[in-house]
Every structure is written in structure tokens, then in C-alpha cells.
Enzyme design. Structure first.
Site, PDB file in Angstrom:
ATOM      1  CG  HIS A  34      91.501  24.340 -28.374  1.00  0.00           C
ATOM      2  ND1 HIS A  34      91.207  23.838 -29.826  1.00  0.00           N
ATOM      3  CD2 HIS A  34      92.569  23.469 -28.037  1.00  0.00           C
ATOM      4  CE1 HIS A  34      91.913  23.008 -29.785  1.00  0.00           C
ATOM      5  NE2 HIS A  34      92.695  22.509 -29.098  1.00  0.00           N
ATOM      6  CG  ASP A  53      98.153  21.592 -22.537  1.00  0.00           C
ATOM      7  OD1 ASP A  53      97.971  21.977 -23.671  1.00  0.00           O
ATOM      8  OD2 ASP A  53      98.503  20.378 -22.462  1.00  0.00           O
TER       9      ASP A  53
HETATM   10  C1  SDX Z   1      96.912  21.898 -27.318  1.00  0.00           C
HETATM   11  O1  SDX Z   1      95.113  22.264 -32.013  1.00  0.00           O
HETATM   12  C2  SDX Z   1      95.046  21.203 -30.819  1.00  0.00           C
HETATM   13  O2  SDX Z   1      93.993  20.348 -31.230  1.00  0.00           O
HETATM   14  C3  SDX Z   1      95.954  21.306 -29.780  1.00  0.00           C
HETATM   15  C4  SDX Z   1      95.627  20.403 -28.760  1.00  0.00           C
HETATM   16  C5  SDX Z   1      95.758  18.775 -28.931  1.00  0.00           C
HETATM   17  O3  SDX Z   1      95.156  18.116 -28.178  1.00  0.00           O
HETATM   18  O4  SDX Z   1      96.728  18.660 -30.039  1.00  0.00           O
HETATM   19  O5  SDX Z   1      94.338  20.724 -28.216  1.00  0.00           O
HETATM   20  C6  SDX Z   1      96.643  20.658 -27.460  1.00  0.00           C
HETATM   21  O6  SDX Z   1      98.006  22.473 -27.914  1.00  0.00           O
HETATM   22  C7  SDX Z   1      96.011  22.917 -26.581  1.00  0.00           C
HETATM   23  C8  SDX Z   1      96.587  24.507 -26.543  1.00  0.00           C
HETATM   24  C9  SDX Z   1      97.817  24.670 -25.608  1.00  0.00           C
HETATM   25  N1  SDX Z   1      98.332  26.074 -25.695  1.00  0.00           N
HETATM   26  C10 SDX Z   1      98.078  26.943 -24.737  1.00  0.00           C
HETATM   27  O7  SDX Z   1      97.502  26.917 -23.592  1.00  0.00           O
HETATM   28  C11 SDX Z   1      98.824  28.456 -24.868  1.00  0.00           C
HETATM   29  C12 SDX Z   1      97.782  29.385 -24.614  1.00  0.00           C
HETATM   30  N2  SDX Z   1      96.941  29.594 -25.614  1.00  0.00           N
HETATM   31  C13 SDX Z   1      97.050  30.435 -26.751  1.00  0.00           C
HETATM   32  O8  SDX Z   1      98.393  30.752 -27.212  1.00  0.00           O
HETATM   33  C14 SDX Z   1      96.101  30.239 -27.912  1.00  0.00           C
HETATM   34  O9  SDX Z   1      94.886  30.132 -27.472  1.00  0.00           O
HETATM   35  C15 SDX Z   1      96.395  28.965 -28.971  1.00  0.00           C
HETATM   36  C16 SDX Z   1      97.623  28.735 -29.211  1.00  0.00           C
HETATM   37  C17 SDX Z   1      96.016  27.752 -28.241  1.00  0.00           C
HETATM   38  C18 SDX Z   1      95.305  29.246 -30.304  1.00  0.00           C
HETATM   39  O10 SDX Z   1      95.957  30.156 -30.926  1.00  0.00           O
HETATM   40  P1  SDX Z   1      94.851  30.669 -32.055  1.00  0.00           P
HETATM   41  O11 SDX Z   1      94.044  29.869 -32.292  1.00  0.00           O
HETATM   42  O12 SDX Z   1      96.103  31.357 -33.070  1.00  0.00           O
HETATM   43  O13 SDX Z   1      94.420  31.846 -31.220  1.00  0.00           O
HETATM   44  P2  SDX Z   1      94.915  33.658 -31.401  1.00  0.00           P
HETATM   45  O14 SDX Z   1      96.295  33.625 -31.012  1.00  0.00           O
HETATM   46  O15 SDX Z   1      94.666  34.158 -32.695  1.00  0.00           O
HETATM   47  O16 SDX Z   1      93.967  34.230 -30.203  1.00  0.00           O
HETATM   48  C19 SDX Z   1      92.607  34.965 -30.590  1.00  0.00           C
HETATM   49  C20 SDX Z   1      92.615  36.164 -29.451  1.00  0.00           C
HETATM   50  C21 SDX Z   1      93.938  37.136 -29.660  1.00  0.00           C
HETATM   51  O17 SDX Z   1      93.453  37.998 -29.019  1.00  0.00           O
HETATM   52  P3  SDX Z   1      92.833  39.209 -30.194  1.00  0.00           P
HETATM   53  O18 SDX Z   1      93.902  39.378 -31.249  1.00  0.00           O
HETATM   54  O19 SDX Z   1      91.651  38.923 -30.716  1.00  0.00           O
HETATM   55  O20 SDX Z   1      92.707  40.709 -29.275  1.00  0.00           O
HETATM   56  O21 SDX Z   1      92.522  35.541 -28.351  1.00  0.00           O
HETATM   57  C22 SDX Z   1      93.839  35.921 -27.687  1.00  0.00           C
HETATM   58  C23 SDX Z   1      94.777  36.442 -28.497  1.00  0.00           C
HETATM   59  O22 SDX Z   1      95.765  37.638 -28.089  1.00  0.00           O
HETATM   60  N3  SDX Z   1      94.278  34.571 -26.697  1.00  0.00           N
HETATM   61  C24 SDX Z   1      94.829  34.935 -25.593  1.00  0.00           C
HETATM   62  C25 SDX Z   1      95.101  33.553 -25.150  1.00  0.00           C
HETATM   63  N4  SDX Z   1      94.672  32.667 -26.191  1.00  0.00           N
HETATM   64  C26 SDX Z   1      94.167  33.547 -27.132  1.00  0.00           C
HETATM   65  N5  SDX Z   1      94.978  35.825 -24.873  1.00  0.00           N
HETATM   66  C27 SDX Z   1      95.695  35.465 -23.418  1.00  0.00           C
HETATM   67  N6  SDX Z   1      95.871  34.446 -23.099  1.00  0.00           N
HETATM   68  C28 SDX Z   1      95.614  33.109 -23.993  1.00  0.00           C
HETATM   69  N7  SDX Z   1      95.783  32.023 -23.642  1.00  0.00           N
END
Ligand code: SDX
Length: 447
Positions: free
Chosen positions: A324, A381
Site C-alpha cells: 500500500h 483487497d
Molecule cells: C487499494 O491508495 C489507497 O488508499 C488505495 C486503497 C483505497 O482504499 O482507495 O487502499 C485501495 O487500491 C489497495 C491496493 C490494491 N492493490 C494491490 O493489492 C496491487 C498490489 N500492490 C502493489 O501493486 C502496490 O503495493 C501498490 C500499487 C498498492 C502500491 O504501489 P506503490 O506505493 O507505488 O509501491 P511500489 O510499487 O513503489 O512498491 C515499493 C516496493 C517495490 O520494490 P523495490 O522497487 O523497492 O524493489 O515494493 C514492491 C515494489 O516492487 N512491491 C511489491 C508489491 N507491492 C509493492 N512486490 C510484490 N508484490 C506486491 N504486491
């Protein structure tokens, strides 16, 4: 940080305090920028004067460190895993409130008294039926249409029946009418789209049922031998709607604000918000989580294999439902939903192997340093699909359910933005990285 003393401009819920500033040194310039302090002591450096004073802008792809507005609607503390709607903890609302009470709280700022709630319910109930003739709109969609595509388009179609609510400068009465029209119609649009997609006749909304039971009734009709949906299902779905009602400046709410800032109508803003919510990185994750769990269940892949794929940047696979932008601790909603999963499945006498799989996958991930070091926890989710499956909601409808919760938050933010003294169209800047000036060359010279 130097402290300068002057009466601080008091907007919305920011506290009266000395004028605190942040000093930016840039080249031979030193610029004092005012610091905004929120009611929960969050600090924001107001950079509105930055470009005119220095010619430079800030750059923050994804806006991870940038605030778009001040807001009094929802407070999140990502480090502590705190979520409050107008100061009331989500745990208390999920346990005791109704959805329309919660919607009133988000939109107007306080929980309603009996008279206020009765009026709110009456205004809502007066708008749950679709305009005459609108139902045939659903017949024009191919069976391959995703429910979120239909819902987004249907909201725009709804505006065609309410031209008086689409003007650029709505009066307070017109804003309120638009809010009730959308809050009333969205569940009916969703249920009508669902039943039409199955070739079933839509069920007209019942004015004797409130938001949640009315939606379940329109989706599935009453259970055999009953006249109203089962209370266990109603309570679980009500909690889902409340838990999804708002979440400050998330992607879809920011979209609603951005579209609304051009003075497009509430219908257009909400239709755009539905589109943003559909994405699998946002609200579409609830559908993606179940599809991921079903795939794991079917393939029998080990957790090590799954987690290795999730950590492999080239795999194109992420652990859906994990991570998140704000929560770097447990998402409080996920905890509530996880607990509710066991209760609802036990009460309905359902054993869902995907729940056991999800719990074991969470346990494995939270022992893995990749997830622990990045503070990636289950978000709202991760478990929500388990409950929705138990309630008989098809996977493709999961994000529609998210939208039926989030509609009150979107409308609250649309209203707050239009009423804000800081209202202006949202138009970010950029840093250009393309070609510098060069001449047009005719085709003959471009072979
Ligand atoms: C919702 O914003 C809100 O409030 C949203 C929400 C709401 O109520 O409106 O809470 C609802 O959208 C919840 C999120 C649902 N999405 C997912 O579950 C999809 C999987 N999650 C990711 O795609 C990610 O965690 C996000 C999109 C939720 C957040 O993305 P960010 O903040 O841009 O984080 P990032 O992609 O920069 O990740 C930071 C690191 C990265 O690795 P490094 O570059 O540091 O090596 O964490 C890793 C990412 O690769 N990472 C993950 C991951 N989520 C982040 N790696 C594997 N699996 C994951 N799910």
C-alpha cells in the site's frame, strides 16, 4: 527550520499556530515557505510560490510526497495503521454504523441525529429507481462487457436524465440533488447491469429496504421462503460498504477531484472515478486477488514459487492484495475483513479453501524479508473477495461492490472540493525531457 511568528491563515481544520516556515536554498536564493499543520499535526510545506520565486518546480512521480489539498474527511496514519472517518475510528463504524449513517458522516461532517437521518434516508429512497426508459440502455452492451465498464457508462447515461444537475456552478440544492441521485441510483445501476448480463429481469428497488439489503435484494431477490435478504449477508455486505467508503486521496478519489476541478458535473467526476478504481493496482485488486488465489489453488504451486515470482521484477507478477502507498503497517480494514471471513463463512456453513490458502500465503509472505523490509502487508483487497464469494457475488462484480462503498467518499470529496476557498482547476506542471528545437524536414528528406 526557522520559526517566524505571525497569525497563521486558518483554513478548514488547521490549527491556529505561529507561522512555521521551511527554508529552501536554491542557487543564490533562500526562500521561506509556509508550513501547514493539520489537526493531527501532519506537516505540509506550501510550495505554491516556488515557481514564481525560483523558476523551479518540484518533481514527485506518483505524488508519494505531495499533498493535493487539505481535507477534513478522512485521516490515515500509515505507520500506525489508523483510519478514521471525520475522526471516528473505522473499527467503531464497521461494528455499529449503518451505511447511510456513514455516508451522512462523510458528506456532512457529523453523524446524523434521528431527524437528519430520516430526511437523508427519505431523499435517498426517493432516488433509488432508475428513470423510465433507462433500463433499455443495458441491452445495448455485449455480453463480454465488464461490469465496471457498464457502471461507468451508466452513470454518464444517468446524467442525460438530469440535465438540471450538470451545470458548471451548481447551487447547494443542486449539489445535494446530484449527491442523492448518484447515491440512490448506483446500487440500482449495478444490480440492473448484473441481472441483465445474466438475461434475468431486473428487480425494482424496494423503498422499505435500506442501502445494503435493498442492493442484495435487487441482485438476488429474497432467499427462498423469505421476503428480505439474510441478516448475516446484510451485515457482512454493510461492513464491506463501510470499510470501502473512503480513503482520503487515493487514485480514484483524486480522479474525482481532478475531473470535478474542471467544473465537469458530479456524474462525469464519478464516472471517471469508477474508471480509475477499475485498475488492478487499485480497486480492481480484489478481483485480481481471487483470480491469483484460484490459480495458485489449481496449480498447487508452492508458496516459495509464488513469493519468488512476486519478488522477481521481470515476472510481471505481484502478490495482489499486498502492499500500500500509505499503510506501512497492517491495513486496519484488512484485519476487520479477515476476522469477518471466519464469522461469515461459519454462519453460512461455507468452507472456502481459498481462505485457508490466503491465510497461509499471508503467513509465508510476512516471514519473508522482501515483504517485511518493504513493509508490504495485506491491504483491504486481500481478504475482501473471500467474503464476496461467500455472499454469492461473482468475481467480475467485486470492484463494483468497492464502488458501491466508495461512492459516498467520492461525493464527499467532490462537495468538499467545490466548497473549498482554495478551489482551482488541477493542472500539474512537468519537466520536459524531449527533443530541443529542430526544423521541420519534408518527407523527401526523411527517407
Ligand atoms: C487499494 O491508495 C489507497 O488508499 C488505495 C486503497 C483505497 O482504499 O482507495 O487502499 C485501495 O487500491 C489497495 C491496493 C490494491 N492493490 C494491490 O493489492 C496491487 C498490489 N500492490 C502493489 O501493486 C502496490 O503495493 C501498490 C500499487 C498498492 C502500491 O504501489 P506503490 O506505493 O507505488 O509501491 P511500489 O510499487 O513503489 O512498491 C515499493 C516496493 C517495490 O520494490 P523495490 O522497487 O523497492 O524493489 O515494493 C514492491 C515494489 O516492487 N512491491 C511489491 C508489491 N507491492 C509493492 N512486490 C510484490 N508484490 C506486491 N504486491
Amino acid at each position: 527550520m526557522r520559526t517566524r511568528y505571525s497569525l497563521f491563515y486558518n483554513s478548514s481544520s488547521v490549527t491556529q499556530s505561529s507561522q512555521e516556515t521551511a527554508t529552501l536554498t536554491f542557487g543564490d536564493k533562500a526562500l521561506d515557505l509556509p508550513v501547514v499543520t493539520g489537526s493531527e499535526q501532519e506537516k505540509g510545506i506550501d510550495i505554491a510560490r516556488l515557481r514564481s520565486a525560483t523558476g523551479a518546480i518540484t518533481l514527485d512521480p506518483g505524488f508519494g510526497s505531495s499533498g493535493s489539498c487539505t481535507s477534513a474527511i478522512t485521516f490515515l496514519d500509515g505507520e500506525q495503521g489508523v483510519l478514521r472517518y471525520r475522526g471516528i475510528p473505522i473499527e467503531e463504524l464497521a461494528e455499529s454504523a449503518s451505511y447511510l449513517e456513514t455516508a451522512y458522516l462523510l458528506i456532512y461532517g457529523n453523524l446524523p441525529n434521528t431527524h437528519q437521518l430520516d430526511r437523508f434516508k427519505a431523499e435517498w429512497a426517493a432516488r433509488v429507481a432508475l428513470p423510465p426508459g433507462m433500463e433499455k440502455f443495458f441491452d445495448s452492451y455485449p455480453k463480454t462487457a465488464h461490469p465496471m465498464a457498464i457502471l461507468s457508462a451508466a452513470v454518464q447515461m444517468l446524467s442525460a436524465y438530469h440535465p438540471e444537475l450538470t451545470n458548471a456552478n451548481p447551487t447547494p440544492a443542486q449539489m445535494e440533488a446530484a449527491i442523492f441521485t448518484l447515491l440512490g441510483a448506483l446500487p440500482t445501476l449495478a444490480a440492473t447491469g448484473y441481472r441483465k448480463s445474466k438475461g434475468e429481469k431486473p428487480l425494482a428497488p424496494r423503498k422499505d429496504l435500506s442501502y445494503t439489503p435493498n442492493f442484495l435484494y435487487m441482485m438476488f431477490g429474497p432467499p427462498a421462503g423469505k421476503t428480505e435478504p439474510d441478516e448475516v449477508c446484510v451485515r457482512a455486505m454493510r461492513q464491506m460498504f463501510i470499510l470501502h467508503a473512503d480513503h482520503e486521496q487515493n487514485c480514484s478519489t483524486s480522479t474525482v477531484r481532478i475531473v470535478g476541478s474542471s467544473r465537469a458535473s458530479a456524474f462525469t467526476s464519478i464516472s471517471a472515478g469508477i474508471g480509475a478504481l477499475w485498475g488492478p493496482l487499485h480497486g480492481g485488486a480484489n478481483q485480481a486477488v481471487i483470480e491469483m488465489l484460484e490459480e495458485i489453488h489449481k496449480s498447487g504451486a508452492s508458496f516459495d514459487t509464488i513469493l519468488a515470482k512476486a519478488k522477481d521484477k521481470n515476472s510481471g507478477f505481484r502478490l495482489m492484495g499486498f502492499g500500500h502507498r500509505v499503510y506501512k503497517n497492517f491495513d486496519p480494514r484488512s484485519r476487520i475483513i479477515k476476522k469477518a471471513c471466519d464469522q461469515v463463512l461459519n454462519r453460512l456453513g461455507i468452507h472456502d479453501p481459498l481462505l485457508d490458502l490466503a491465510k497461509k500465503l499471508e503467513e509465508a509472505a510476512l516471514k519473508d524479508d522482501y515483504f517485511v523490509s518493504r513493509k508490504l502487508y495485506p491491504n483491504v483487497d486481500f481478504y475482501s473477495g473471500i467474503i464476496l464469494r461467500a455472499l454469492g457475488i461473482p468475481t467480475e462484480q467485486f470492484t463494483v461492490i468497492f464502488a458501491l462503498g466508495r461512492i459516498s467518499g467520492w461525493l464527499a470529496h467532490w462537495k468538499e472540493m467545490l466548497e473549498s476557498p482554495d478551489f482551482r482547476i488541477v493542472r500539474p506542471r512537468q519537466i520536459y525531457t524531449g527533443s530541443t528545437k529542430r526544423p521541420y524536414r519534408p518527407l523527401s528528406e526523411r527517407q
